[in-house]
Design a protein around this motif. Structure first.
Motif, short mmCIF file in Angstrom:
data_model
loop_
_atom_site.label_atom_id
_atom_site.label_comp_id
_atom_site.label_asym_id
_atom_site.label_seq_id
_atom_site.Cartn_x
_atom_site.Cartn_y
_atom_site.Cartn_z
N GLY A 226 3.08 2.25 -2.30
CA GLY A 226 3.46 2.80 -3.60
C GLY A 226 4.96 3.00 -3.65
O GLY A 226 5.74 2.15 -3.21
N ASP A 227 5.38 4.16 -4.15
CA ASP A 227 6.81 4.47 -4.22
C ASP A 227 7.32 5.14 -2.96
O ASP A 227 8.49 5.52 -2.87
CB ASP A 227 7.08 5.38 -5.43
CG ASP A 227 6.81 4.66 -6.75
OD1 ASP A 227 6.98 3.43 -6.78
OD2 ASP A 227 6.43 5.33 -7.73
N HIS B 199 -0.27 5.14 0.40
CA HIS B 199 -0.27 5.93 -0.82
C HIS B 199 -1.67 5.79 -1.44
O HIS B 199 -1.97 4.75 -2.05
CB HIS B 199 0.81 5.41 -1.78
CG HIS B 199 0.93 6.20 -3.03
ND1 HIS B 199 0.79 5.65 -4.29
CD2 HIS B 199 1.17 7.53 -3.23
CE1 HIS B 199 0.95 6.58 -5.21
NE2 HIS B 199 1.17 7.72 -4.59
N ASP C 45 1.40 -6.07 -8.95
CA ASP C 45 1.72 -4.89 -9.76
C ASP C 45 1.25 -5.04 -11.20
O ASP C 45 1.31 -4.08 -11.97
CB ASP C 45 3.23 -4.64 -9.75
CG ASP C 45 3.73 -4.20 -8.37
OD1 ASP C 45 2.90 -3.71 -7.59
OD2 ASP C 45 4.93 -4.37 -8.09
N THR D 203 -2.33 4.09 -4.78
CA THR D 203 -2.02 2.66 -4.78
C THR D 203 -3.13 1.87 -4.10
O THR D 203 -3.53 0.80 -4.58
CB THR D 203 -0.68 2.40 -4.07
OG1 THR D 203 0.35 3.11 -4.77
CG2 THR D 203 -0.35 0.93 -4.04
N ARG E 172 -5.89 1.62 -6.56
CA ARG E 172 -5.61 0.67 -7.64
C ARG E 172 -5.87 -0.76 -7.19
O ARG E 172 -6.48 -1.56 -7.90
CB ARG E 172 -4.15 0.82 -8.10
CG ARG E 172 -3.75 -0.17 -9.19
CD ARG E 172 -2.30 -0.02 -9.59
NE ARG E 172 -1.37 -0.30 -8.54
CZ ARG E 172 -1.03 -1.53 -8.15
NH1 ARG E 172 -1.56 -2.59 -8.73
NH2 ARG E 172 -0.17 -1.71 -7.16
N ILE E 173 -5.42 -1.10 -5.99
CA ILE E 173 -5.64 -2.46 -5.48
C ILE E 173 -7.13 -2.70 -5.24
O ILE E 173 -7.66 -3.78 -5.52
CB ILE E 173 -4.82 -2.69 -4.20
CG1 ILE E 173 -3.32 -2.64 -4.53
CG2 ILE E 173 -5.18 -4.03 -3.55
CD1 ILE E 173 -2.41 -2.68 -3.32
N LYS F 111 5.36 -8.61 -5.33
CA LYS F 111 5.95 -7.74 -6.36
C LYS F 111 6.51 -8.55 -7.54
O LYS F 111 6.97 -7.98 -8.51
CB LYS F 111 7.05 -6.86 -5.75
CG LYS F 111 6.50 -5.80 -4.79
CD LYS F 111 7.58 -4.83 -4.38
CE LYS F 111 7.03 -3.70 -3.54
NZ LYS F 111 6.06 -2.88 -4.27
N LEU G 196 0.82 -1.22 0.00
CA LEU G 196 0.00 0.00 0.00
C LEU G 196 0.85 1.27 0.00
O LEU G 196 0.30 2.37 -0.05
CB LEU G 196 -0.92 0.01 1.23
CG LEU G 196 -1.83 -1.20 1.43
CD1 LEU G 196 -2.74 -0.98 2.64
CD2 LEU G 196 -2.66 -1.48 0.19
#
Length: 245
Positions: free
Chosen positions: A27-28, A34, A225, A37, A40-41, A170, A25
């Motif tokens: 992200g970068d 984030h 991802d 993120t 998106r999930i 990942k 969760l």
């Protein structure tokens, strides 16, 4: 006139548990949540729920606090683990919010009572939520220190009579060594529980793998991802490793 449902593939499983790490969760970022993120999930989860699959989730807390690391730095282990459990509740609430923004009915169910923010874990009630096509997010691990969220995920998957655990990572499966560090790493299409334990492949912790093995519960490791990857595997597509007997 067809509404398109006839063209929709029949999912490989009817009820599954998705296990993701708290770090998923971030992200970068190096820490915390984030929101893009998380969103998106949540979209990945909604896409699978829209197939008619009943979904429950377990999310780790390592993006906020990891009990083992706290213990390693001198904090008493039990206290550190309870702090890690509370971190999983924060992540569960964030995911619930993202799912509900998309119109997905969702319940956070906590192994530690905190009635103002989450339901207590009652197995029969949780099963009923799944039958009503609500997404359940199990939080606070098992409610006990010394147990990881991997073990909690396997326990809840068995209690809910899930047909498989989906472990979102990942990388797109289980490798014989870290594919990020080794160009010659080999991916397994399938592998046994015992080989995972003997080779110490770090799919999940040993207690979780042993519990899955003892109850013949397959573990499917895939890349979180990869857009659409979760839905694709349920539709019989994509790249993944299945851990089974």
């Amino acid at each position: 006139m067809s509404d398109g449902s006839a063209d929709q593939p029949k999912p490989a499983y009817n009820r599954v548990l998705l296990k993701i790490s708290g770090e998923a969760l971030m992200g970068d970022q190096g820490y915390g949540l984030h929101p893009p993120t998380v969103e998106r999930i949540a979209r990945e989860v909604k896409a699978v729920r829209d197939l008619g699959v009943e979904i429950c989730m377990v999310i780790g807390g390592g993006n906020i606090f990891r009990g083992l690391q706290g213990s390693a730095q001198g904090m008493e282990r039990t206290t550190a683990d309870y702090m890690g459990m509370l971190a999983t509740v924060m992540n569960a609430l964030a995911m619930q919010s993202a799912l509900e923004e998309m119109g997905v009915f969702c319940r956070v169910v906590s192994a530690i009572r905190m009635d103002e923010v989450a339901e207590p874990y009652i197995r029969r009630r949780a099963v009923r939520h799944l039958e009503k096509k609500r997404v359940i997010i199990f939080a606070a691990g098992t409610g006990n220190p010394y147990f990881t969220t991997d073990t909690a995920a396997t326990l809840r998957a068995n209690e809910m009579a899930c047909e498989a655990i989906f472990k979102g990572t990942k990388v797109d499966g289980v490798y014989d060594k870290d594919p990020v560090k080794h160009d010659d790493a080999v991916r397994y299409d399938e592998i046994s529980y015992d080989d995972c334990l003997v080779k110490n492949l770090k799919v999940m912790d040993a207690s979780a793998i042993a519990l899955a093995r003892d109850n013949d519960l397959p573990i499917i490791v895939f890349s979180l991802d990869e857009p659409g990857g979760f839905r694709g595997i349920l539709a019989g597509q994509g790249t993944y490793t299945i851990v089974h007997g």
